[in-house]
Design a protein around this motif. Structure first.
Motif, mmCIF file in Angstrom:
data_model
loop_
_atom_site.group_PDB
_atom_site.id
_atom_site.type_symbol
_atom_site.label_atom_id
_atom_site.label_comp_id
_atom_site.label_asym_id
_atom_site.label_seq_id
_atom_site.Cartn_x
_atom_site.Cartn_y
_atom_site.Cartn_z
ATOM 1 N N ILE A 106 -8.144 4.078 1.100
ATOM 2 C CA ILE A 106 -7.689 2.576 0.455
ATOM 3 C C ILE A 106 -6.642 2.186 1.312
ATOM 4 O O ILE A 106 -6.390 1.394 1.796
ATOM 5 N N ASN A 107 -5.089 2.559 0.367
ATOM 6 C CA ASN A 107 -4.145 2.661 0.561
ATOM 7 C C ASN A 107 -3.866 2.753 2.191
ATOM 8 O O ASN A 107 -2.682 2.236 3.149
ATOM 9 N N LEU A 156 -13.442 -5.451 4.178
ATOM 10 C CA LEU A 156 -12.762 -5.088 2.256
ATOM 11 C C LEU A 156 -14.803 -4.031 1.855
ATOM 12 O O LEU A 156 -14.402 -2.868 1.849
ATOM 13 N N PHE A 207 0.648 -0.929 0.194
ATOM 14 C CA PHE A 207 -0.006 -0.002 -0.074
ATOM 15 C C PHE A 207 1.262 0.868 0.217
ATOM 16 O O PHE A 207 -0.150 2.321 0.307
ATOM 17 N N TYR A 222 -9.525 -3.971 -6.459
ATOM 18 C CA TYR A 222 -7.990 -3.496 -6.404
ATOM 19 C C TYR A 222 -7.014 -4.112 -4.754
ATOM 20 O O TYR A 222 -5.798 -4.203 -5.065
ATOM 21 N N VAL A 223 -7.675 -4.376 -3.479
ATOM 22 C CA VAL A 223 -7.216 -4.190 -2.952
ATOM 23 C C VAL A 223 -6.500 -5.697 -2.947
ATOM 24 O O VAL A 223 -5.204 -5.703 -2.618
ATOM 25 N N ASN A 224 -7.391 -6.854 -3.404
ATOM 26 C CA ASN A 224 -6.302 -8.166 -3.219
ATOM 27 C C ASN A 224 -5.760 -7.917 -4.344
ATOM 28 O O ASN A 224 -3.896 -8.356 -4.381
ATOM 29 N N CYS A 244 -5.525 0.565 5.409
ATOM 30 C CA CYS A 244 -4.963 -0.945 4.388
ATOM 31 C C CYS A 244 -3.942 -1.138 5.126
ATOM 32 O O CYS A 244 -3.521 -1.296 6.134
ATOM 33 N N ASP A 245 -2.846 -0.075 5.693
ATOM 34 C CA ASP A 245 -1.479 0.216 4.934
ATOM 35 C C ASP A 245 -1.702 0.539 6.627
ATOM 36 O O ASP A 245 -0.868 -0.749 7.796
ATOM 37 N N ARG A 300 -3.510 -5.266 -5.190
ATOM 38 C CA ARG A 300 -2.075 -4.339 -5.024
ATOM 39 C C ARG A 300 -1.950 -5.670 -3.764
ATOM 40 O O ARG A 300 -0.149 -5.438 -3.887
ATOM 41 N N ILE A 301 -2.182 -6.145 -2.281
ATOM 42 C CA ILE A 301 -1.625 -7.577 -2.110
ATOM 43 C C ILE A 301 -1.171 -8.524 -2.595
ATOM 44 O O ILE A 301 0.284 -9.155 -2.180
ATOM 45 N N HIS A 337 -14.496 -0.162 1.487
ATOM 46 C CA HIS A 337 -14.610 0.640 0.319
ATOM 47 C C HIS A 337 -15.772 1.880 0.477
ATOM 48 O O HIS A 337 -15.848 2.915 0.556
#
Ligand code: ATP
Ligand code: MG
Length: 292
Positions: A235-236, A221, A13, A200-202, A239-240, A204-205, A225
């Motif tokens: 979101i980044n 998630l 992230f 998007y999250v998935n 999540c970070d 990036r991970i 959102h």
């Protein structure tokens, strides 16, 4: 810090506009295709607008990679708080013009010759201006005039203006109507919808080395959102912070309590009530801090 704990090989992230992390949502894909098409078909002015943090600079980075790979010459400006003199100076540095960079007349002459010569050889030249909503009227006017340079086959300089939504409203003002008329392509970015935000999250991970992640469960998630309104930068950030919190407490799965803590620390604003919630269990959770 938390990478090894979760089995990641890099930070998923990161806030930088790194093209290697590009998530090709339909809107990002379409906008990038438009930028490339606009440049290749010598459309002249192309405008990319969008809410803060939706991915404009990231797409411009992707475009720069494309232009470099295609050996297309470009100048790019990322600081738009410029005077006319500074604009021409930067332009001549970027395009490596052999003239007195401090003389606007010389720069214009040299640029004109260069563009004609390149167009004659069938080559394309591009000017990219990010943060274009900050441009002063006189600089935008100079850019408009550069967009007027053309030969029989089309525009000599392809100009991309990217900026926040204020750019759209700026272009609606009467003093910019000449420029507005010349825009041949427009693309806009919005927040991601729920399926895209999850993907998007998935993605990036996964890019950071972990396929099929279980750190952020699906219902969480959905809440991320909602609270981020699908804005990738938010979101980044969320999540970070969540991964950091989970790591600090040695937990492999993020909880709603952690999300509440993180969004409170980030002073994130989101509507108190959700018009629709598919997960009954989450209805009572979360402490919306009212935009309403
Ligand atoms: N499609 C995407 N794929 C991967 N990451 C993205 C995408 N869109 C945005 N991001 C990430 O979101 C963050 C913000 O993106 P970016 O800086 O490109 O937004 P911006 O629209 O230029 O924002 P600003 O209006 O503040 O200039 C970056 O960390 C970037 O990597
Ligand atoms: Mg940006």
């Amino acid at each position: 810090m938390y990478n090894a704990f979760f089995g990641l090989n890099q930070n998923p992230f990161n806030m930088s506009p790194d093209p290697s992390f590009l998530f090709r949502s339909a809107q990002h894909q379409e906008a990038l295709a438009n930028l490339i098409y606009g440049v290749q078909s010598r459309k002249g002015f192309i405008v990319l607008t969008g809410e803060v943090g939706t991915g404009k600079t990231t797409l411009l980075e992707c475009l720069r990679d494309f232009l470099t790979a295609q050996q297309i010459t470009f100048a790019s400006m990322f600081n738009s708080r410029l005077t006319v003199e500074q604009f021409f100076e930067l332009l001549s540095y970027d395009l490596d013009l052999r003239c007195n960079h401090h003389s606007k007349t010389e720069v214009l002459l040299c640029l004109n010759n260069m563009l004609l010569e390149r167009a004659g050889l069938g080559r394309t030249t591009v000017l990219i201006v990010d943060e274009a909503h900050n441009l002063e009227w006189d600089v935008l006017e100079e850019i408009r005039l550069l967009g007027n340079l053309e030969n029989r086959k089309g525009k000599l300089l392809q100009i991309i203006l990217a900026g926040q939504q204020e750019l759209d409203s700026k272009l609606e003002r009467p003093e910019f109507r000449q420029l507005k008329q010349r825009i041949s392509l427009r693309c806009a970015l919005r927040g991601l919808d729920l399926p895209d935000a999850i993907a998007y999250v998935n993605s990036r991970i996964s890019r950071a080395g972990l396929d099929h992640q279980t750190i952020l469960p699906p219902e969480l998630l959905e809440e991320i959102h909602f609270r981020s309104q699908g804005i990738p930068r938010l979101i980044n950030g969320i999540c970070d912070n969540l991964l950091l919190t989970a790591f600090a407490t040695e937990q492999k799965v993020v909880t709603l309590g952690m999300l509440d803590e993180v969004t409170a620390d980030m002073r994130l604003e989101y509507p108190e009530e959700r018009p629709f919630r598919s997960h009954g269990s989450m209805v009572q959770a979360g402490s919306g801090r009212g935009q309403a």
